[in-house]
Structure formats: C-alpha cells, structure tokens
Design a protein around this motif. Structure first.
Motif, mmCIF file in Angstrom:
data_model
loop_
_atom_site.group_PDB
_atom_site.id
_atom_site.type_symbol
_atom_site.label_atom_id
_atom_site.label_comp_id
_atom_site.label_asym_id
_atom_site.label_seq_id
_atom_site.Cartn_x
_atom_site.Cartn_y
_atom_site.Cartn_z
ATOM 1 N N VAL A 241 93.936 50.089 10.685
ATOM 2 C CA VAL A 241 94.138 49.407 11.966
ATOM 3 C C VAL A 241 93.335 50.104 13.054
ATOM 4 N N HIS A 242 93.415 51.427 13.092
ATOM 5 C CA HIS A 242 92.660 52.159 14.110
ATOM 6 C C HIS A 242 91.164 51.890 13.991
ATOM 7 N N GLY A 243 90.624 51.993 12.791
ATOM 8 C CA GLY A 243 89.196 51.727 12.594
ATOM 9 C C GLY A 243 88.817 50.324 13.012
ATOM 10 N N GLY A 244 89.668 49.361 12.715
ATOM 11 C CA GLY A 244 89.405 47.983 13.111
ATOM 12 C C GLY A 244 89.437 47.790 14.614
ATOM 13 N N LEU A 245 90.378 48.439 15.280
ATOM 14 C CA LEU A 245 90.455 48.335 16.738
ATOM 15 C C LEU A 245 89.233 48.953 17.409
ATOM 16 N N VAL A 246 88.799 50.100 16.901
ATOM 17 C CA VAL A 246 87.612 50.757 17.459
ATOM 18 C C VAL A 246 86.381 49.874 17.252
ATOM 19 N N ALA A 247 86.231 49.329 16.059
ATOM 20 C CA ALA A 247 85.090 48.449 15.778
ATOM 21 C C ALA A 247 85.131 47.211 16.666
ATOM 22 N N HIS A 248 86.308 46.608 16.781
ATOM 23 C CA HIS A 248 86.457 45.397 17.604
ATOM 24 C C HIS A 248 86.079 45.688 19.059
ATOM 25 N N ALA A 249 86.521 46.823 19.584
ATOM 26 C CA ALA A 249 86.220 47.183 20.975
ATOM 27 C C ALA A 249 84.723 47.386 21.190
ATOM 28 N N ALA A 250 84.009 47.775 20.129
ATOM 29 C CA ALA A 250 82.561 47.999 20.221
ATOM 30 C C ALA A 250 81.771 46.765 19.780
ATOM 31 N N ASP A 251 82.456 45.636 19.605
ATOM 32 C CA ASP A 251 81.830 44.395 19.151
ATOM 33 C C ASP A 251 81.126 44.560 17.805
ATOM 34 N N ARG A 252 81.715 45.361 16.938
ATOM 35 C CA ARG A 252 81.208 45.536 15.579
ATOM 36 C C ARG A 252 82.225 44.980 14.594
ATOM 37 N N ARG A 253 81.728 44.619 13.441
ATOM 38 C CA ARG A 253 82.621 44.192 12.373
ATOM 39 C C ARG A 253 83.204 45.439 11.703
ATOM 40 N N PRO A 254 84.515 45.483 11.484
ATOM 41 C CA PRO A 254 85.096 46.648 10.802
ATOM 42 C C PRO A 254 84.560 46.744 9.372
ATOM 43 N N MET A 255 84.265 47.958 8.952
ATOM 44 C CA MET A 255 83.797 48.190 7.596
ATOM 45 C C MET A 255 85.001 48.472 6.700
ATOM 46 N N PRO A 256 85.011 47.917 5.497
ATOM 47 C CA PRO A 256 86.093 48.250 4.579
ATOM 48 C C PRO A 256 86.042 49.737 4.242
ATOM 49 N N GLY A 257 87.202 50.325 4.078
ATOM 50 C CA GLY A 257 87.263 51.746 3.764
ATOM 51 C C GLY A 257 87.939 51.983 2.429
ATOM 52 N N LEU A 258 87.609 53.101 1.834
ATOM 53 C CA LEU A 258 88.196 53.503 0.574
ATOM 54 C C LEU A 258 88.841 54.869 0.780
ATOM 55 N N LEU A 259 90.143 54.936 0.576
ATOM 56 C CA LEU A 259 90.863 56.203 0.676
ATOM 57 C C LEU A 259 90.486 57.038 -0.545
ATOM 58 N N VAL A 260 89.857 58.191 -0.318
ATOM 59 C CA VAL A 260 89.375 58.986 -1.443
ATOM 60 C C VAL A 260 90.186 60.249 -1.690
#
Length: 145
Positions: free
Chosen positions: A66-85
C-alpha cells in the motif's frame, strides 16, 4: 485534485486476502493502516479457528505494498509489483491474535530503496501494545510494456 486510491487498488490480493481495512496516515517514508480482519472467522489465514501472530508478517507486507502504491500514485507513476524476498529480526510478542477486540494498527517504514530493492520495517500493535515487528526486503519486478 487527484483522489487517493483505495487499498484494494494498491495490493495484488483480492476478496478476503485483502487484510487491511483503512489507511490512517502516510507520507514518503511510511504508512499507518488499521484493520479488524484478524477477528473475522472467515479470515483465510486462520487455521483451526486461530490466527497465529506470524501472519502479522503478511499484514506488514500488504502495508508495504500500500505504501509503495501511494508513493507511486503521488508521483504519477504506475506502482511496480513487488516480491517479498526475506523477513529478518521478526519478534512476536503474542502467539495468536484472533481474540483481540477492535482494530490492529500496522505501521511500515521504508528504511532504504534503490536499484537493489527496498527495505522496510514493520510493526503491528493493538491498543498500543506490541504484537509483532520485523524487517522485510522487497524486490520490485520489472514489467515489460
């Protein structure tokens, strides 16, 4: 004014696997979310009617998304899928959480981010009492257009 996307738009999980209820606050560095899904008998992570505290790591991972998506949205970028490693330094203060009344608070803080991936710290609390904490490493997937 750009509207903030909802949680279901920011994580890859749908239906009952969307474990977070609402965004309390967020900024470039982290986010605070709240949820009561831990007490739902239909929670898909329950086993034999119980929800083990180790599952709070998944709550933390979803809060990171959610945090990554909110940051991307605020920067007008598409959120990138992430993989928990990896998960590190996970500490559980309780064994199970399904009987806790009210909401859990899930906090995440981005410790670093770059080409090598993201590092987050997460913490789950209930009425100010620590339930779980730890760190997670996430690698963002590259998506071909």
């Amino acid at each position: 004014m750009k509207l903030k996307p909802g949680i279901r738009e920011l994580i890859p999980h749908g239906d009952a696997m969307c474990l977070l209820g609402r965004i309390v606050s967020w900024n470039e560095r982290g986010a605070v979310l709240a949820t009561a899904t831990h007490s739902d008998p239909a929670n898909p992570l329950r086993r034999h009617g119980r929800l083990h505290a180790i599952n709070l790591c998944e709550y933390g991972a979803q809060a990171m998304a959610v945090h990554g998506g909110l940051v991307a949205h605020a920067a007008d970028r598409r959120p990138m899928p992430g993989l928990l490693v990896s998960l590190r330094d996970v500490v559980l203060s309780v064994s199970h959480v399904e009987a806790l009344e009210g909401e859990l608070i899930i906090e995440v803080e981005r410790l670093q981010g770059g080409a090598a991936g993201l590092q987050y710290a997460f913490r789950a609390t209930h009425r100010g009492e620590a339930l779980a904490r730890g760190r997670a490493a996430v690698i963002e997937a590259t998506v071909e257009s």
